[in-house]
Design a protein around this motif. Sequence first.
Motif, short mmCIF file in Angstrom:
data_model
loop_
_atom_site.label_atom_id
_atom_site.label_comp_id
_atom_site.label_asym_id
_atom_site.label_seq_id
_atom_site.Cartn_x
_atom_site.Cartn_y
_atom_site.Cartn_z
N LEU A 136 42.09 15.58 62.49
CA LEU A 136 43.18 16.42 63.47
C LEU A 136 44.48 15.80 63.63
O LEU A 136 45.43 16.35 63.57
CB LEU A 136 42.34 16.26 64.75
N ALA A 137 44.48 14.55 63.57
CA ALA A 137 45.88 13.78 63.51
C ALA A 137 46.61 14.01 62.36
O ALA A 137 47.87 14.58 62.46
CB ALA A 137 45.58 12.21 63.73
N LEU A 138 45.84 14.01 61.04
CA LEU A 138 46.59 14.27 60.03
C LEU A 138 47.20 15.78 59.98
O LEU A 138 48.16 16.17 59.72
CB LEU A 138 45.95 14.01 58.53
N VAL A 139 46.36 16.63 60.25
CA VAL A 139 46.62 18.01 60.41
C VAL A 139 47.66 18.26 61.34
O VAL A 139 48.85 19.06 61.14
CB VAL A 139 45.41 19.03 60.70
N VAL B 240 56.22 12.77 68.55
CA VAL B 240 55.26 13.42 67.75
C VAL B 240 54.30 12.46 67.46
O VAL B 240 52.90 13.02 67.79
CB VAL B 240 55.97 13.65 66.45
N LEU B 241 54.25 10.98 67.39
CA LEU B 241 52.88 10.23 67.26
C LEU B 241 52.06 10.38 68.55
O LEU B 241 50.95 10.38 68.38
CB LEU B 241 53.63 8.94 67.01
N THR B 242 52.77 10.21 69.53
CA THR B 242 52.07 10.09 70.75
C THR B 242 51.11 11.39 71.08
O THR B 242 50.10 11.30 71.47
CB THR B 242 53.08 10.04 72.06
N VAL B 243 51.91 12.27 70.85
CA VAL B 243 51.33 13.63 70.97
C VAL B 243 50.03 13.72 70.04
O VAL B 243 48.77 14.31 70.25
CB VAL B 243 52.06 14.97 70.76
N PHE C 92 45.97 14.36 70.87
CA PHE C 92 45.07 15.11 70.78
C PHE C 92 43.81 14.70 69.97
O PHE C 92 42.79 15.11 70.57
CB PHE C 92 45.83 16.13 69.57
N SER C 93 43.94 13.79 69.08
CA SER C 93 42.88 13.20 68.67
C SER C 93 41.92 12.47 69.77
O SER C 93 40.75 12.70 69.58
CB SER C 93 43.15 12.29 67.33
N ALA C 94 42.67 11.76 70.74
CA ALA C 94 42.04 10.96 71.77
C ALA C 94 41.04 12.04 72.55
O ALA C 94 40.01 11.68 72.92
CB ALA C 94 42.58 10.27 72.38
N MET C 95 41.73 13.29 72.74
CA MET C 95 40.92 14.02 73.69
C MET C 95 39.64 14.73 72.85
O MET C 95 38.61 14.99 73.50
CB MET C 95 41.87 15.61 73.88
N LEU C 96 39.71 14.87 71.57
CA LEU C 96 38.74 15.25 70.80
C LEU C 96 37.68 14.17 70.95
O LEU C 96 36.22 14.62 70.95
CB LEU C 96 38.90 15.44 69.26
N GLY C 97 37.91 13.09 70.70
CA GLY C 97 37.00 12.07 71.04
C GLY C 97 36.33 11.78 72.37
O GLY C 97 35.00 11.80 72.70
#
Lengths: 223, 217
Positions: free
Chosen positions: A28-31, A53-56, A60-65
């Motif tokens: 997700l982070a890469l996408v 950009v990095l933080t957002v 997003f990835s953290a929310m997935l986890g």
Amino acid sequence: MRTAMVLLGKDLRLEMRTLETVPAMVLLALVTFVIFHFGLDRDAIDGQLAAGVLTVSLLFSAMLGINRLFVSEREQGGFDAFLLAPVDRSAMLVAKSAAMFAFLVVLEVIALPAFALLLLGPPLGPALPGMILILLLVNLGLSVIGTLVSAIAVHTRARDLIGPIIGLPLLIPALIATARAAGPLLSVHGASSPSGRWLLILALYDLVFALLAYAVFDFLLED
Amino acid sequence: MFFYAPLDVTQGFVQKIFYIHVPLAIVSLCGFMFGGAMAIGYLRTGDRKWDMRSYVAIHMALIFGIGGLITGSIWAKASWGHWWVWNEPTLVSFLIVLLLFCTYQPMRFSIEDPERQSRYASVFAIVAGAFVPLNYVAVQMATAYVHPRVLTLGGANLPPSMGFVFVVSLLAFVLLYVTLWKYEMASKNARSQVRRLRRTLLGDDLVRPVGRSAAPR
């Protein structure tokens, strides 16, 4: 403490064998980086924009986890088993936070170099120690808040919705501090160390919410 | 408020909204924290009436908060020329708090078991109540000041007659909040008592189930 270690070991072993959460987070982070490249129409970014950009993306990835954190416990009856065992309830909070922290570290170990490769203009090298410090602090906040929110959300009917809508506003102060601290580090002739003020805010935020979560977490497991 | 307080030199009549907007916002933030304090009561005693108090407090504070946001927006348009100003810490932190508390009711809706609903809502209310001051500090550090610094820790920097009117209107809004809170509490309690009576008199089948409501049952 031993209970927490056992639970943590279980969570990590589960993740190692199923490879369910962390690969999805990394992907997700890469996408997201790719989407930002097209969305911003920029080949290289620096400074505050890069930090944002990095933080957002990491958020997003953290929310997935965070959404997946308690799903297996609920589906496989892990909660009931844990409640039957004569152990301290807070061990669950410690173990789940530590597991989330580990997931985030793995995510960042892959995502940060990828970010430097794909989007970041100035070289990452000089900023690296500062970035590691910032990311460790924000990981702590993300994992504690994430565990708390996930434990609330997992017992609700609309759990995939409730987690993010409660979690995102709660995380805003930590994200402000992260983005602001990382901004100067990622600029072209950037500072080599993050400003102490933002690190202090992050640390304070982590401390307050860790204590709060420790105080109220027991009530989320009672049944 | 309209006759006693002097007109502001630069802003004129528009400045009068200050006596509504600022008390609304302050009362709403205090109401959120009050809701958190009531929630501690629930977790300590397990008595449903504390949860009801916390729910009503947050509900009322949310209404006050939306009122504060709208009046603030009107004031901002009149005095700064924009409906929304990002470099304004008080405004932004208030919006974040409001967004957080807007999730309180959806969260209650999506938990069916009433006992668990109360417990989770209390946990949420405590965490979010503690979040209010912390968030304020963080956002304030992130942005520059635009708001007139009226109430600083060193004391209010208003002319005495304006200060007096401000204190009176703040007091008025606090009393309004408390009155509405008590009124709503009485109404909710009366409704649940009526339901209980009807159920004993008519039997369970004849009493219609409650409609969609996030309130504690």
